[in-house]
Enzyme design. Structure first.
Site, PDB file in Angstrom:
ATOM      1  N   GLY A 150      62.365  -8.587  46.346  1.00 34.32           N
ATOM      2  CA  GLY A 150      60.935  -8.888  46.275  1.00 34.32           C
ATOM      3  C   GLY A 150      60.111  -7.691  45.857  1.00 34.32           C
ATOM      4  O   GLY A 150      59.168  -7.801  45.063  1.00 34.32           O
ATOM      5  N   CYS A 151      60.459  -6.535  46.378  1.00 29.93           N
ATOM      6  CA  CYS A 151      59.708  -5.316  46.067  1.00 29.93           C
ATOM      7  C   CYS A 151      59.914  -4.907  44.613  1.00 29.93           C
ATOM      8  O   CYS A 151      58.991  -4.417  43.956  1.00 29.93           O
ATOM      9  CB  CYS A 151      60.105  -4.194  47.013  1.00 29.93           C
ATOM     10  SG  CYS A 151      59.690  -4.578  48.735  1.00 29.93           S
TER      11      CYS A 151
END
Length: 155
Positions: free
Chosen positions: A44-45
């Protein structure tokens, strides 16, 4: 502490990737996008960083500076930037003072266990250093575009 629109953005002075020092005071007069994320090089990051990176020129045209902040080390940030060709600063808050000042270092839970971590949040700061908008509990898809649109419409 939770920041709201109109609050003065807490100043910070943090080490960044590439030996850069990232400080809010030096950006006075510019729009600043602070996006807080949990960990370098996680799915996600990485998607979030790539989203902001892809819109780098558009953010520059909107006179907005993008800064990613996490509790990871500068060394981790350096590797993350190099691996994905990130062109904006990543600031390291290993002591978590800035994360706490912005209210994003919170108790989280997963699989019945509680722990402290970063709540994925983005803050748009106006030219006078005031909070213009806060996006709490960010969902990554389309987020960078939404922040860009807000930066463009901010005076």
């Amino acid at each position: 502490m939770s920041l709201v629109t109109g609050d003065q953005a807490p100043d910070f002075d943090l080490p960044g990737a590439g030996g850069e020092v990232v400080t809010l005071a030096r950006l006075q007069g510019r729009k600043v996008v602070l996006y807080f994320y949990p960990k370098d090089d996680t799915s996600g990051c990485t998607l979030e960083a790539q989203g902001f990176n892809a819109l780098g020129e558009a953010f520059a045209e909107a006179d907005a500076v993008v800064i990613g902040v996490s509790p990871d080390s500068v060394k981790s940030h350096d590797k993350f930037c190099a691996k994905y060709g990130l062109t904006f600063p990543l600031a390291s808050d290993e002591g978590k003072a800035m994360l706490e000042a912005y209210g994003v270092w919170v108790q989280k839970s997963m699989y019945g266990k509680t722990y402290m971590g970063v709540e994925r949040t983005t803050v748009l700061i106006d030219r006078a250093g005031k909070i213009a908008r806060v996006w709490p509990k960010v969902k990554v898809p389309g987020h960078a575009d939404e922040v860009l649109e807000a930066a463009r419409t901010l005076a």
